[in-house]
Write a protein that holds these residues in place. Structure first.
Motif, PDB file in Angstrom:
ATOM      1  N   ASN B  18       0.842  -1.196   0.000  1.00 40.68           N
ATOM      2  CA  ASN B  18       0.000   0.000   0.000  1.00 40.68           C
ATOM      3  C   ASN B  18       0.875   1.244   0.000  1.00 40.68           C
ATOM      4  OD1 ASN B  18      -2.232  -1.706   0.179  1.00 40.68           O
ATOM      5  ND2 ASN B  18      -2.244  -1.626   2.420  1.00 40.68           N
ATOM      6  N   ARG B  36      -0.849  12.440 -12.424  1.00 45.84           N
ATOM      7  CA  ARG B  36       0.382  11.684 -12.648  1.00 45.84           C
ATOM      8  C   ARG B  36       0.966  12.103 -13.988  1.00 45.84           C
ATOM      9  NH1 ARG B  36      -0.151   5.250 -13.421  1.00 45.84           N
ATOM     10  NH2 ARG B  36       1.794   5.547 -14.582  1.00 45.84           N
ATOM     11  N   GLY B  63      -7.528   2.130  -9.602  1.00 46.17           N
ATOM     12  CA  GLY B  63      -6.369   1.733  -8.813  1.00 46.17           C
ATOM     13  C   GLY B  63      -5.973   2.754  -7.758  1.00 46.17           C
ATOM     14  N   TYR B  64      -6.721   3.851  -7.688  1.00 47.97           N
ATOM     15  CA  TYR B  64      -6.417   4.914  -6.734  1.00 47.97           C
ATOM     16  C   TYR B  64      -7.658   5.273  -5.920  1.00 47.97           C
ATOM     17  CZ  TYR B  64      -2.594   5.698 -10.078  1.00 47.97           C
ATOM     18  OH  TYR B  64      -1.520   5.544 -10.902  1.00 47.97           O
ATOM     19  N   LEU B  78      -2.824   4.250  -2.859  1.00 42.42           N
ATOM     20  CA  LEU B  78      -2.773   3.138  -3.793  1.00 42.42           C
ATOM     21  C   LEU B  78      -2.859   1.860  -2.948  1.00 42.42           C
ATOM     22  CD1 LEU B  78      -1.086   5.585  -5.061  1.00 42.42           C
ATOM     23  CD2 LEU B  78       0.010   3.840  -6.456  1.00 42.42           C
ATOM     24  N   ASP B  79      -3.972   1.164  -3.073  1.00 41.97           N
ATOM     25  CA  ASP B  79      -4.113  -0.101  -2.360  1.00 41.97           C
ATOM     26  C   ASP B  79      -3.553  -1.211  -3.254  1.00 41.97           C
ATOM     27  OD1 ASP B  79      -7.288   1.121  -1.348  1.00 41.97           O
ATOM     28  OD2 ASP B  79      -5.519   0.881  -0.061  1.00 41.97           O
ATOM     29  N   ALA B  81      -0.219  -1.678  -4.711  1.00 42.53           N
ATOM     30  CA  ALA B  81       0.394  -0.992  -5.847  1.00 42.53           C
ATOM     31  C   ALA B  81       0.807  -1.968  -6.950  1.00 42.53           C
ATOM     32  CB  ALA B  81       1.608  -0.192  -5.376  1.00 42.53           C
ATOM     33  N   LYS B  82       0.710  -1.458  -8.171  1.00 39.81           N
ATOM     34  CA  LYS B  82       1.096  -2.232  -9.346  1.00 39.81           C
ATOM     35  C   LYS B  82       2.290  -1.572 -10.027  1.00 39.81           C
ATOM     36  CE  LYS B  82      -3.729  -3.583  -9.977  1.00 39.81           C
ATOM     37  NZ  LYS B  82      -4.000  -3.135  -8.603  1.00 39.81           N
ATOM     38  N   GLN B  85       1.956   1.631 -11.960  1.00 42.43           N
ATOM     39  CA  GLN B  85       1.714   2.856 -11.220  1.00 42.43           C
ATOM     40  C   GLN B  85       3.015   3.583 -10.893  1.00 42.43           C
ATOM     41  OE1 GLN B  85      -0.906   0.985  -8.212  1.00 42.43           O
ATOM     42  NE2 GLN B  85      -2.523   2.368  -8.946  1.00 42.43           N
ATOM     43  N   TYR B  89       4.031  11.739  -9.392  1.00 35.99           N
ATOM     44  CA  TYR B  89       2.710  12.189  -8.971  1.00 35.99           C
ATOM     45  C   TYR B  89       2.800  13.635  -8.486  1.00 35.99           C
ATOM     46  CZ  TYR B  89       1.234   7.374  -9.314  1.00 35.99           C
ATOM     47  OH  TYR B  89       0.925   6.127  -9.801  1.00 35.99           O
TER      48      TYR B  89
END
Lengths: 112, 111
Positions: B18, B36, B63-64, B78-79, B81-82, B85, B89
């Motif tokens: 996270n 971003r 995703g956010y 960000l739960d 994160a990938k 990503q 930012y």
């Protein structure tokens, strides 16, 4: 449509010459058109803006033109200097409920 | 002094962790933003906040999520994160539909 198109993506000019960046927008309700300059590793900062009640605005070597009929606006940098080398972003927004959408940026390189 | 402050400036996370990005402003601006920035894509809006607990999706919200419990503070979460990503930012604030004031940015790498 809410897109803002910006061209060119890269612009290389001789020091002392002029540089022009062009943007087009789709939303005819757009009424605020800012230009931001971003130096490497820094955040974007406003350099000049124009609202829809104007066609031309000039400040310190920067000129912005707005053609509402063509939905086009442009930034002109006169007498470019090395310090003008940076990324430039145009943006467009309307009244409340819409937000600034950015063009994809122009990397300006001023060479001696 | 008009300022937008972002923390942290640099962050490295592993995929699945996270992420919390924080932003503060001292101008009492109602509107705050998370963008971003990726090469060739410019600045893309993730979320916009019109005031406390009044948040709306931008162009790329998937995703956010965001949180705004105080006018001067806006968080991006960000739960899990990938790797896609990974980006820079930027937080920004404005008074209505006017000039955006950007923070210094957070460079996030998701490995």
């Amino acid at each position: 449509g809410e897109q803002v198109e910006q061209l060119p993506s890269i612009l290389r000019v001789q020091e002392g010459s002029s540089a022009s960046i062009n943007c087009t927008y789709e939303n005819s309700a757009s009424n605020y058109f800012p230009w931001y300059k971003q130096e490497p590793g820094e955040n974007p900062k406003l350099i000049i803006d124009i609202r829809s009640n104007m066609e031309r605005k000039q400040t310190q070597g920067l000129i912005v033109l707005l053609d509402k009929k063509a939905k086009r606006f442009s930034l002109h940098i006169t007498d470019t200097q090395p310090g003008d080398s940076a990324m430039y972003f145009c943006a467009a927004s309307g009244n409340s409920g819409t937000y600034q959408r950015f063009g994809t940026g122009t990397k300006l390189q001023v060479v001696p | 002094d008009m300022k937008v402050t972002q923390m942290p400036r640099y962050l490295i996370k592993r995929m699945g962790e996270n992420v919390l990005l924080e932003c503060g402003q001292d101008m009492s601006h109602e509107t705050m933003y998370w963008y971003r920035q990726d090469p060739g894509l410019g600045l893309q809006l993730i979320y916009i906040s019109y005031d406390v607990d009044s948040n709306s999706e931008g162009d790329i919200p998937k995703g956010y999520r965001v949180s705004r419990k105080k006018r001067e503070h806006f968080s991006l979460i960000l739960d899990s994160a990938k790797t896609n990503q990974t980006s820079v930012y930027f937080c920004a604030s404005s008074r209505g539909q006017n000039t955006l004031y950007f923070g210094a940015g957070t460079r996030l790498s998701v490995l």
